[in-house]
Design a protein around this motif. Structure first.
Motif, mmCIF file in Angstrom:
data_model
loop_
_atom_site.group_PDB
_atom_site.id
_atom_site.type_symbol
_atom_site.label_atom_id
_atom_site.label_comp_id
_atom_site.label_asym_id
_atom_site.label_seq_id
_atom_site.Cartn_x
_atom_site.Cartn_y
_atom_site.Cartn_z
ATOM 1 N N PHE A 35 33.281 32.864 -33.344
ATOM 2 C CA PHE A 35 32.734 32.732 -31.997
ATOM 3 C C PHE A 35 33.912 32.698 -31.028
ATOM 4 O O PHE A 35 34.748 31.807 -31.104
ATOM 5 N N HIS A 36 33.946 33.636 -30.104
ATOM 6 C CA HIS A 36 35.020 33.706 -29.119
ATOM 7 C C HIS A 36 34.533 33.113 -27.804
ATOM 8 O O HIS A 36 33.378 33.300 -27.411
ATOM 9 N N THR A 37 35.430 32.393 -27.123
ATOM 10 C CA THR A 37 35.075 31.776 -25.853
ATOM 11 C C THR A 37 36.325 31.512 -25.025
ATOM 12 O O THR A 37 37.444 31.767 -25.474
ATOM 13 N N ASP A 38 36.125 30.992 -23.849
ATOM 14 C CA ASP A 38 37.215 30.647 -22.934
ATOM 15 C C ASP A 38 37.057 29.171 -22.582
ATOM 16 O O ASP A 38 36.071 28.781 -21.956
ATOM 17 N N VAL A 39 38.014 28.348 -22.988
ATOM 18 C CA VAL A 39 37.987 26.917 -22.695
ATOM 19 C C VAL A 39 39.107 26.618 -21.699
ATOM 20 O O VAL A 39 40.289 26.654 -22.056
ATOM 21 N N ARG A 42 41.876 29.068 -21.649
ATOM 22 C CA ARG A 42 42.426 29.411 -22.972
ATOM 23 C C ARG A 42 41.402 30.236 -23.738
ATOM 24 O O ARG A 42 40.269 29.808 -23.896
ATOM 25 N N LYS A 43 41.793 31.395 -24.213
ATOM 26 C CA LYS A 43 40.926 32.237 -25.040
ATOM 27 C C LYS A 43 41.028 31.737 -26.475
ATOM 28 O O LYS A 43 42.094 31.833 -27.092
ATOM 29 N N VAL A 44 39.938 31.159 -26.977
ATOM 30 C CA VAL A 44 39.948 30.536 -28.307
ATOM 31 C C VAL A 44 38.788 31.037 -29.158
ATOM 32 O O VAL A 44 37.843 31.642 -28.652
ATOM 33 N N THR A 45 38.891 30.747 -30.453
ATOM 34 C CA THR A 45 37.896 31.188 -31.421
ATOM 35 C C THR A 45 37.520 30.035 -32.329
ATOM 36 O O THR A 45 38.377 29.231 -32.712
ATOM 37 N N LEU A 62 26.213 24.906 -41.723
ATOM 38 C CA LEU A 62 27.069 25.848 -41.006
ATOM 39 C C LEU A 62 28.379 25.106 -40.765
ATOM 40 O O LEU A 62 28.467 24.250 -39.882
ATOM 41 N N TYR A 63 29.384 25.392 -41.582
ATOM 42 C CA TYR A 63 30.676 24.716 -41.469
ATOM 43 C C TYR A 63 31.482 25.389 -40.364
ATOM 44 O O TYR A 63 31.603 26.611 -40.326
ATOM 45 N N ILE A 64 32.058 24.572 -39.467
ATOM 46 C CA ILE A 64 32.746 25.132 -38.301
ATOM 47 C C ILE A 64 34.075 24.433 -38.036
ATOM 48 O O ILE A 64 34.198 23.220 -38.175
ATOM 49 N N CYS A 65 35.050 25.234 -37.654
ATOM 50 C CA CYS A 65 36.303 24.758 -37.061
ATOM 51 C C CYS A 65 36.204 25.210 -35.610
ATOM 52 O O CYS A 65 36.332 26.397 -35.310
ATOM 53 N N ARG A 66 35.949 24.262 -34.708
ATOM 54 C CA ARG A 66 35.530 24.574 -33.341
ATOM 55 C C ARG A 66 36.677 24.690 -32.339
ATOM 56 O O ARG A 66 37.423 23.746 -32.107
ATOM 57 N N GLU A 67 36.790 25.874 -31.761
ATOM 58 C CA GLU A 67 37.598 26.158 -30.566
ATOM 59 C C GLU A 67 39.061 25.746 -30.658
ATOM 60 O O GLU A 67 39.653 25.363 -29.655
ATOM 61 N N GLY A 68 39.659 25.864 -31.820
ATOM 62 C CA GLY A 68 41.058 25.466 -31.942
ATOM 63 C C GLY A 68 42.000 26.588 -32.324
ATOM 64 O O GLY A 68 43.209 26.387 -32.381
ATOM 65 N N ILE A 69 41.459 27.763 -32.558
ATOM 66 C CA ILE A 69 42.284 28.888 -32.994
ATOM 67 C C ILE A 69 42.393 29.873 -31.836
ATOM 68 O O ILE A 69 41.381 30.198 -31.210
ATOM 69 N N PRO A 70 43.594 30.360 -31.541
ATOM 70 C CA PRO A 70 43.700 31.368 -30.479
ATOM 71 C C PRO A 70 42.868 32.602 -30.824
ATOM 72 O O PRO A 70 42.769 32.981 -31.990
ATOM 73 N N THR A 98 30.604 36.448 -28.690
ATOM 74 C CA THR A 98 31.173 35.730 -27.551
ATOM 75 C C THR A 98 30.105 34.772 -27.028
ATOM 76 O O THR A 98 28.968 35.183 -26.785
ATOM 77 N N ILE A 99 30.482 33.501 -26.897
ATOM 78 C CA ILE A 99 29.540 32.462 -26.480
ATOM 79 C C ILE A 99 30.149 31.596 -25.376
ATOM 80 O O ILE A 99 31.343 31.704 -25.079
ATOM 81 N N LYS A 100 29.324 30.712 -24.818
ATOM 82 C CA LYS A 100 29.805 29.726 -23.843
ATOM 83 C C LYS A 100 30.636 28.677 -24.585
ATOM 84 O O LYS A 100 30.351 28.359 -25.737
ATOM 85 N N PRO A 101 31.600 28.069 -23.920
ATOM 86 C CA PRO A 101 32.374 26.999 -24.561
ATOM 87 C C PRO A 101 31.573 25.700 -24.638
ATOM 88 O O PRO A 101 30.666 25.457 -23.842
ATOM 89 N N SER A 102 31.937 24.868 -25.590
ATOM 90 C CA SER A 102 31.216 23.602 -25.787
ATOM 91 C C SER A 102 31.363 22.648 -24.609
ATOM 92 O O SER A 102 30.486 21.820 -24.371
ATOM 93 N N ASN A 103 32.461 22.771 -23.856
ATOM 94 C CA ASN A 103 32.655 21.842 -22.732
ATOM 95 C C ASN A 103 31.727 22.125 -21.549
ATOM 96 O O ASN A 103 31.688 21.366 -20.597
ATOM 97 N N GLU A 104 30.943 23.203 -21.608
ATOM 98 C CA GLU A 104 29.956 23.472 -20.559
ATOM 99 C C GLU A 104 28.650 22.717 -20.795
ATOM 100 O O GLU A 104 27.731 22.808 -19.997
ATOM 101 N N PHE A 105 28.579 21.983 -21.907
ATOM 102 C CA PHE A 105 27.378 21.233 -22.246
ATOM 103 C C PHE A 105 27.670 19.749 -22.123
ATOM 104 O O PHE A 105 28.748 19.288 -22.495
#
Length: 129
Positions: A35-39, A42-45, A62-70, A98-105
């Motif tokens: 999942f690609h986004t902009d936080v 920062r463009k992160v995946t 659904l195992y996730i490593c959230r928004e920490g990889i460029p 491409t999705i919204k970032p988690s900080n928008e919630f």
């Protein structure tokens, strides 16, 4: 059916746990996703391993490593390369969205509900029964 994100971290050293979980559960692996986004500029995946639902209890992890990889399309990086190598080894295509970032919630739970809705609408995970 219960579908739940299990957050391992942000993708630093926990990416190795995601890779091991995926390798050791390849018989249950349904999809590998990015999942690609902009936080905050920062463009992160986020990297995700989607498992098939369990027979007993109908639980889908659904195992996730959230928004920490460029984002690898902007900044190539070894962590994404390792995930890609595993996908190639397991003969899986990495599904990129491409999705919204988690900080928008307001709450992280709302972010995960948003993502589950996207996955259901695109038939990557089954609908509720």
């Amino acid at each position: 059916m219960i579908q739940r994100f299990i957050e391992l971290g942000e993708g630093y050293s926990d990416i190795y746990e995601l890779i091991e979980l995926t390798k050791n559960n390849q018989h249950r692996l349904a999809h590998m996703m990015a999942f690609h986004t902009d936080v905050k500029g920062r463009k992160v995946t986020s990297l995700i391993a989607v498992m098939k639902p369990t027979d007993v209890g109908e639980f889908q992890a659904l195992y996730i490593c959230r928004e920490g990889i460029p984002n690898p399309h902007i900044t190539p990086n070894k962590r994404f390369d390792l995930f890609k190598e595993l996908a190639d080894e397991l003969q899986k295509e990495i599904i990129e969205i491409t999705i919204k970032p988690s900080n928008e919630f307001k709450e992280l739970a709302l972010f995960y509900q948003y993502v589950i809705a996207i996955l259901r609408l695109n038939h990557y995970i089954p609908a509720l029964k």
